[in-house]
Motif scaffolding. Structure first.
Motif, PDB file in Angstrom:
ATOM      1  N   ASP A  11       0.647  -1.167  -0.126  1.00  0.00           N
ATOM      2  CA  ASP A  11       0.095   0.031  -0.095  1.00  0.00           C
ATOM      3  C   ASP A  11       0.840   1.205   0.112  1.00  0.00           C
ATOM      4  O   ASP A  11       1.984   1.233   0.601  1.00  0.00           O
ATOM      5  N   GLU A  56      -3.294  -2.859  -2.224  1.00  0.00           N
ATOM      6  CA  GLU A  56      -4.234  -1.910  -2.779  1.00  0.00           C
ATOM      7  C   GLU A  56      -3.905  -1.866  -4.377  1.00  0.00           C
ATOM      8  O   GLU A  56      -3.008  -2.386  -4.690  1.00  0.00           O
ATOM      9  N   LEU A  57      -4.766  -1.060  -4.935  1.00  0.00           N
ATOM     10  CA  LEU A  57      -4.590  -1.206  -6.475  1.00  0.00           C
ATOM     11  C   LEU A  57      -3.877  -0.117  -7.021  1.00  0.00           C
ATOM     12  O   LEU A  57      -3.156  -0.159  -8.003  1.00  0.00           O
ATOM     13  N   VAL A  82      -7.549  -7.854  -1.917  1.00  0.00           N
ATOM     14  CA  VAL A  82      -7.629  -6.263  -2.411  1.00  0.00           C
ATOM     15  C   VAL A  82      -8.157  -5.542  -1.492  1.00  0.00           C
ATOM     16  O   VAL A  82      -9.425  -5.589  -1.311  1.00  0.00           O
ATOM     17  N   SER A  84      -9.058  -1.701  -1.172  1.00  0.00           N
ATOM     18  CA  SER A  84      -8.821  -0.542  -2.182  1.00  0.00           C
ATOM     19  C   SER A  84      -9.692   0.624  -2.059  1.00  0.00           C
ATOM     20  O   SER A  84     -10.879   0.217  -1.944  1.00  0.00           O
ATOM     21  N   TRP A  87     -12.779   1.250  -5.859  1.00  0.00           N
ATOM     22  CA  TRP A  87     -14.018   0.210  -5.863  1.00  0.00           C
ATOM     23  C   TRP A  87     -15.109   0.401  -6.708  1.00  0.00           C
ATOM     24  O   TRP A  87     -15.565   1.330  -6.471  1.00  0.00           O
TER      25      TRP A  87
END
Length: 106
Positions: A11, A56-57, A82, A84, A87
């Motif tokens: 992250d 996290e993405l 995931v 994030s 979303w």
């Protein structure tokens, strides 16, 4: 005695990494390592092969989707959660197709 589950955290928020590490360790879960960007995460995941990835993405450099895609192509994708802020239903389907087991909004 069963081996401890080893978790890797990725992250860009150092504060969140610290909070997640503390929370997991208080529950007796081993945090193998953590990274604040995608390239560092990929290198560490290749070297350490943890049991679980929490990512996290929106990562600097190599984004979370590319991280998942690369690990999947290399057959190195651990069980993945995931977590994030980015979303929506489409993204949930995408990360699921890439092998993530859970997608939780921040």
């Amino acid at each position: 005695m069963e081996d401890a589950v080893r978790v890797f955290l990725a992250d860009s928020s150092r504060e969140l990494l610290i909070m997640l590490r503390r929370a997991l360790e208080q529950e007796g879960i081993t945090v193998a390592d953590a990274a604040a960007d995608g390239e560092t995460a990929l290198r560490a995941l290749r070297e350490n092969a943890p049991d679980v990835l929490v990512t996290e993405l929106l990562l600097p450099g190599l984004d979370g989707l590319s991280l998942l895609r690369t690990l999947r192509e290399e057959n190195r994708l651990p069980r993945t959660i995931v977590l994030s802020a980015f979303w929506n239903d489409r993204m949930a389907r995408t990360v699921s197709r890439l092998g993530a087991e859970y997608f939780l909004p921040k």
